[in-house]
Design a protein around this motif. Structure first.
Motif, PDB file in Angstrom:
ATOM      1  N   LEU A   1      22.678  59.662   7.448  1.00 59.57           N
ATOM      2  CA  LEU A   1      21.433  59.214   6.812  1.00 59.57           C
ATOM      3  C   LEU A   1      21.697  57.995   5.934  1.00 59.57           C
ATOM      4  N   VAL A   2      20.946  56.923   6.190  1.00 67.01           N
ATOM      5  CA  VAL A   2      20.998  55.722   5.347  1.00 67.01           C
ATOM      6  C   VAL A   2      19.577  55.448   4.890  1.00 67.01           C
ATOM      7  N   LEU A   3      19.342  55.513   3.577  1.00 66.10           N
ATOM      8  CA  LEU A   3      17.984  55.287   3.078  1.00 66.10           C
ATOM      9  C   LEU A   3      17.962  54.247   1.978  1.00 66.10           C
ATOM     10  N   VAL A   4      16.850  53.528   1.929  1.00 72.50           N
ATOM     11  CA  VAL A   4      16.554  52.574   0.866  1.00 72.50           C
ATOM     12  C   VAL A   4      15.500  53.206  -0.029  1.00 72.50           C
ATOM     13  N   THR A   5      15.717  53.174  -1.341  1.00 71.59           N
ATOM     14  CA  THR A   5      14.740  53.771  -2.242  1.00 71.59           C
ATOM     15  C   THR A   5      14.814  53.162  -3.637  1.00 71.59           C
ATOM     16  N   HIS A   6      13.652  53.166  -4.309  1.00 69.59           N
ATOM     17  CA  HIS A   6      13.607  52.846  -5.736  1.00 69.59           C
ATOM     18  C   HIS A   6      13.708  54.120  -6.574  1.00 69.59           C
ATOM     19  N   ASP A   7      13.591  55.273  -5.921  1.00 76.07           N
ATOM     20  CA  ASP A   7      13.560  56.567  -6.592  1.00 76.07           C
ATOM     21  C   ASP A   7      14.993  57.051  -6.824  1.00 76.07           C
ATOM     22  N   LEU A   8      15.459  56.964  -8.058  1.00 78.88           N
ATOM     23  CA  LEU A   8      16.843  57.339  -8.343  1.00 78.88           C
ATOM     24  C   LEU A   8      17.080  58.837  -8.136  1.00 78.88           C
ATOM     25  N   GLY A   9      16.029  59.650  -8.319  1.00 80.84           N
ATOM     26  CA  GLY A   9      16.155  61.078  -8.061  1.00 80.84           C
ATOM     27  C   GLY A   9      16.433  61.345  -6.593  1.00 80.84           C
ATOM     28  N   LEU A  10      15.735  60.633  -5.715  1.00 82.01           N
ATOM     29  CA  LEU A  10      15.976  60.751  -4.285  1.00 82.01           C
ATOM     30  C   LEU A  10      17.368  60.230  -3.941  1.00 82.01           C
ATOM     31  N   ALA A  11      17.748  59.094  -4.528  1.00 82.78           N
ATOM     32  CA  ALA A  11      19.064  58.512  -4.254  1.00 82.78           C
ATOM     33  C   ALA A  11      20.189  59.471  -4.623  1.00 82.78           C
ATOM     34  N   GLU A  12      20.020  60.205  -5.724  1.00 86.84           N
ATOM     35  CA  GLU A  12      21.070  61.100  -6.186  1.00 86.84           C
ATOM     36  C   GLU A  12      21.253  62.317  -5.284  1.00 86.84           C
ATOM     37  N   ARG A  13      20.277  62.576  -4.406  1.00 83.51           N
ATOM     38  CA  ARG A  13      20.438  63.671  -3.459  1.00 83.51           C
ATOM     39  C   ARG A  13      21.354  63.285  -2.302  1.00 83.51           C
ATOM     40  N   CYS A  14      21.627  61.988  -2.170  1.00 85.78           N
ATOM     41  CA  CYS A  14      22.570  61.526  -1.155  1.00 85.78           C
ATOM     42  C   CYS A  14      23.997  61.686  -1.675  1.00 85.78           C
ATOM     43  N   GLN A  15      24.945  61.744  -0.759  1.00 87.08           N
ATOM     44  CA  GLN A  15      26.347  61.906  -1.144  1.00 87.08           C
ATOM     45  C   GLN A  15      26.888  60.676  -1.862  1.00 87.08           C
ATOM     46  N   ARG A  16      26.291  59.519  -1.551  1.00 86.43           N
ATOM     47  CA  ARG A  16      26.807  58.274  -2.119  1.00 86.43           C
ATOM     48  C   ARG A  16      25.665  57.308  -2.342  1.00 86.43           C
ATOM     49  N   GLN A  17      25.780  56.483  -3.393  1.00 86.36           N
ATOM     50  CA  GLN A  17      24.805  55.442  -3.669  1.00 86.36           C
ATOM     51  C   GLN A  17      25.528  54.094  -3.728  1.00 86.36           C
ATOM     52  N   VAL A  18      24.914  53.079  -3.117  1.00 86.63           N
ATOM     53  CA  VAL A  18      25.427  51.714  -3.253  1.00 86.63           C
ATOM     54  C   VAL A  18      24.293  50.856  -3.795  1.00 86.63           C
ATOM     55  N   GLU A  19      24.642  49.934  -4.675  1.00 89.74           N
ATOM     56  CA  GLU A  19      23.616  49.113  -5.344  1.00 89.74           C
ATOM     57  C   GLU A  19      23.694  47.671  -4.894  1.00 89.74           C
ATOM     58  N   MET A  20      22.502  47.092  -4.649  1.00 91.81           N
ATOM     59  CA  MET A  20      22.419  45.683  -4.285  1.00 91.81           C
ATOM     60  C   MET A  20      21.813  44.881  -5.422  1.00 91.81           C
ATOM     61  N   GLN A  21      22.371  43.708  -5.621  1.00 90.50           N
ATOM     62  CA  GLN A  21      21.837  42.741  -6.590  1.00 90.50           C
ATOM     63  C   GLN A  21      22.003  41.360  -5.979  1.00 90.50           C
ATOM     64  N   GLY A  22      20.911  40.604  -5.884  1.00 87.83           N
ATOM     65  CA  GLY A  22      21.001  39.236  -5.403  1.00 87.83           C
ATOM     66  C   GLY A  22      21.637  39.093  -4.042  1.00 87.83           C
ATOM     67  N   GLY A  23      21.387  40.066  -3.158  1.00 88.95           N
ATOM     68  CA  GLY A  23      21.909  39.981  -1.803  1.00 88.95           C
ATOM     69  C   GLY A  23      23.348  40.430  -1.637  1.00 88.95           C
ATOM     70  N   GLU A  24      23.930  40.984  -2.688  1.00 88.10           N
ATOM     71  CA  GLU A  24      25.309  41.434  -2.632  1.00 88.10           C
ATOM     72  C   GLU A  24      25.395  42.929  -2.970  1.00 88.10           C
ATOM     73  N   LEU A  25      26.367  43.617  -2.382  1.00 86.01           N
ATOM     74  CA  LEU A  25      26.645  44.987  -2.781  1.00 86.01           C
ATOM     75  C   LEU A  25      27.586  44.961  -3.978  1.00 86.01           C
ATOM     76  N   LEU A  26      27.186  45.630  -5.042  1.00 91.94           N
ATOM     77  CA  LEU A  26      27.997  45.627  -6.256  1.00 91.94           C
ATOM     78  C   LEU A  26      29.181  46.570  -6.083  1.00 91.94           C
ATOM     79  N   PRO A  27      30.354  46.203  -6.618  1.00 95.00           N
ATOM     80  CA  PRO A  27      31.509  47.109  -6.543  1.00 95.00           C
ATOM     81  C   PRO A  27      31.255  48.359  -7.381  1.00 95.00           C
ATOM     82  N   ARG A  28      31.701  49.499  -6.876  1.00 97.79           N
ATOM     83  CA  ARG A  28      31.525  50.766  -7.605  1.00 97.79           C
ATOM     84  C   ARG A  28      32.868  51.450  -7.768  1.00 97.79           C
TER      85      ARG A  28
END
Length: 228
Positions: free
Chosen positions: A201-228
């Motif tokens: 499952l790969v989902l895009v969301t603004h809902d952080l509660g929904l995002a936290e139900r996934c095993q992993r979250q990656v964040e984008m800023q300005g077209g880049e994936l931020l290091p975590r």
């Protein structure tokens, strides 16, 4: 995390997306690298305009990247033409959209039957009926989308996405058009079916509660994936 392409549902290498504008070229994605293992659930988060939906569209083979590599279920999307990409999507991929994207002239049952009929595999009506019953809509089989509530339409969309048992499911703001009560119901259903079918499952969301139900979250800023 697996490192070989064969062990990965998705692998992205140095992905870039640029589009021409009246003011010159606009860089939407910059050197995106990502690996998603089979069976993993991952949420792509970040502000509007960060490039999340663009990335999802490229991962699903709905658009072509300017440069870079995308491997989807072992297939090199970046080397395939549109017909080949469509064939790969038909065999391996399911979609859930914020705007439901149901065919208005088809009933709930016919909407869910459609992917099976297009693939030519399985008993379309039997499997569609079973999945609509699973999502609590056995009493709505003959209703058209405009006769269904938003929550019901999204449940039909979820049934349609899962009916072909895809290896990979992409969801773009799947609860974005729903109220809080329906959002939670749809979330629960999405993750229940995902667990049952062992889907990636790969989902895009603004809902952080929904995002936290996934095993992993990656964040984008300005077209880049931020290091975590």
């Amino acid at each position: 995390m697996p490192t070989s392409t064969q062990e990965l549902a998705i692998e992205v290498k140095q992905l870039q997306q640029r589009v021409p504008t009246l003011d010159g070229e606009l860089q939407i994605l910059r050197d995106v690298n990502l690996q998603v293992a089979y069976g993993e659930s991952i949420a792509i988060i970040g502000p509007s305009g960060a490039g999340k939906s663009t990335l999802l569209s490229l991962l699903a083979g709905l658009d072509n990247a300017s440069s870079g590599e995308i491997w989807l279920a072992g297939g090199p999307l970046h080397q395939l033409d549109e017909e080949q990409r469509a064939a790969l999507r038909g065999k391996k991929v399911g979609f859930i959209f914020q705007s439901f994207m149901l065919v208005e002239s088809l009933t709930a049952l016919e909407n869910v039957m459609l992917p099976i009929e297009l693939s030519g595999a399985g008993n379309a009506e039997q499997e569609a009926r079973a999945l609509l019953e699973r999502v609590g809509l056995s009493h709505r089989l003959d209703h058209f989308p405009n006769q269904l509530s938003g929550g019901e339409q999204q449940r039909v969309a979820i049934a349609r996405a899962f009916v072909t048992k895809p290896d990979i499911l992409f969801a773009d703001e799947p609860t974005g058009n729903l109220d809080q009560t329906n959002s939670r119901k749809v979330e629960d259903l999405l993750f229940e079916l995902n667990k049952e079918q062992h889907t990636t499952l790969v989902l895009v969301t603004h809902d952080l509660g929904l995002a936290e139900r996934c095993q992993r979250q990656v964040e984008m800023q300005g077209g880049e994936l931020l290091p975590r």
